[in-house]
Design an enzyme around this catalytic site. Sequence first.
Site: not given
Length: 237
Positions: A35, A39, A110
């Site tokens: 990853k 966030t 993300a």
Amino acid sequence: MSTVLFVTGTGTEVGKTVVTAAVAGIAPGRVAVVKPGQTGVAPDEPGDLAEIARLTGRQFTALELARYPEPLAPDTAARRSGLPYLSPAAVASAVASLAADHDLVLVEGAGGLLVRYDEHGHTLADMATATAALGVPVAFLLVTTAGLGTLNSTALTAEALAARNLPLTGLVIGSWPAAPDLASRCNLSDLPTVADAPLLGALPAGAAGKPGEPFRTLAAASLAPALGGTWTEASLG
């Protein structure tokens, strides 16, 4: 599958983490999941890697390279937190190192493909390009939605990948509804057309509620042979 498979989506909340877990859960050999930027999670809270571990119930190498507390795009979250930005070179180096002794490295981005990670506007696509420049074969898996509106976002992402000479292995629908509407049914054939890539599976809605062995069994039935499963479009009935 490529040694390194970058998992991106047509947007947020499309099922990237569940799909990443599904691929990781049934992949043979040594698996690593990266990853690059997490966030919206505090330092002591579980992130996407913890969710993948919960779902798969199997051992894998987990690597999170940056974490920012606010639920924002990584560059904005980094700027607001005062924490360092994440560079494509740093990600590429870490991924290449893992690829040297793992059979499969999954890199979950993300949001969508062109979400910014630093002040220079670098994206997941740039991370993949930097990894490929190190001599590591890379490809993308695109997680998309089933219903109305998915064709445009899927086509745009596929076009962005093609413009950067980044191979698209295929598409996976992150959440297939229990009662699919007409648009969802039609999109089974339309999605591969607009993306110029095969549909490689569809995870049923609610798949995250069945961790461990039930999830791995579900993953095998929901992913095509190219991803290690047995799924075909006919599986959707």
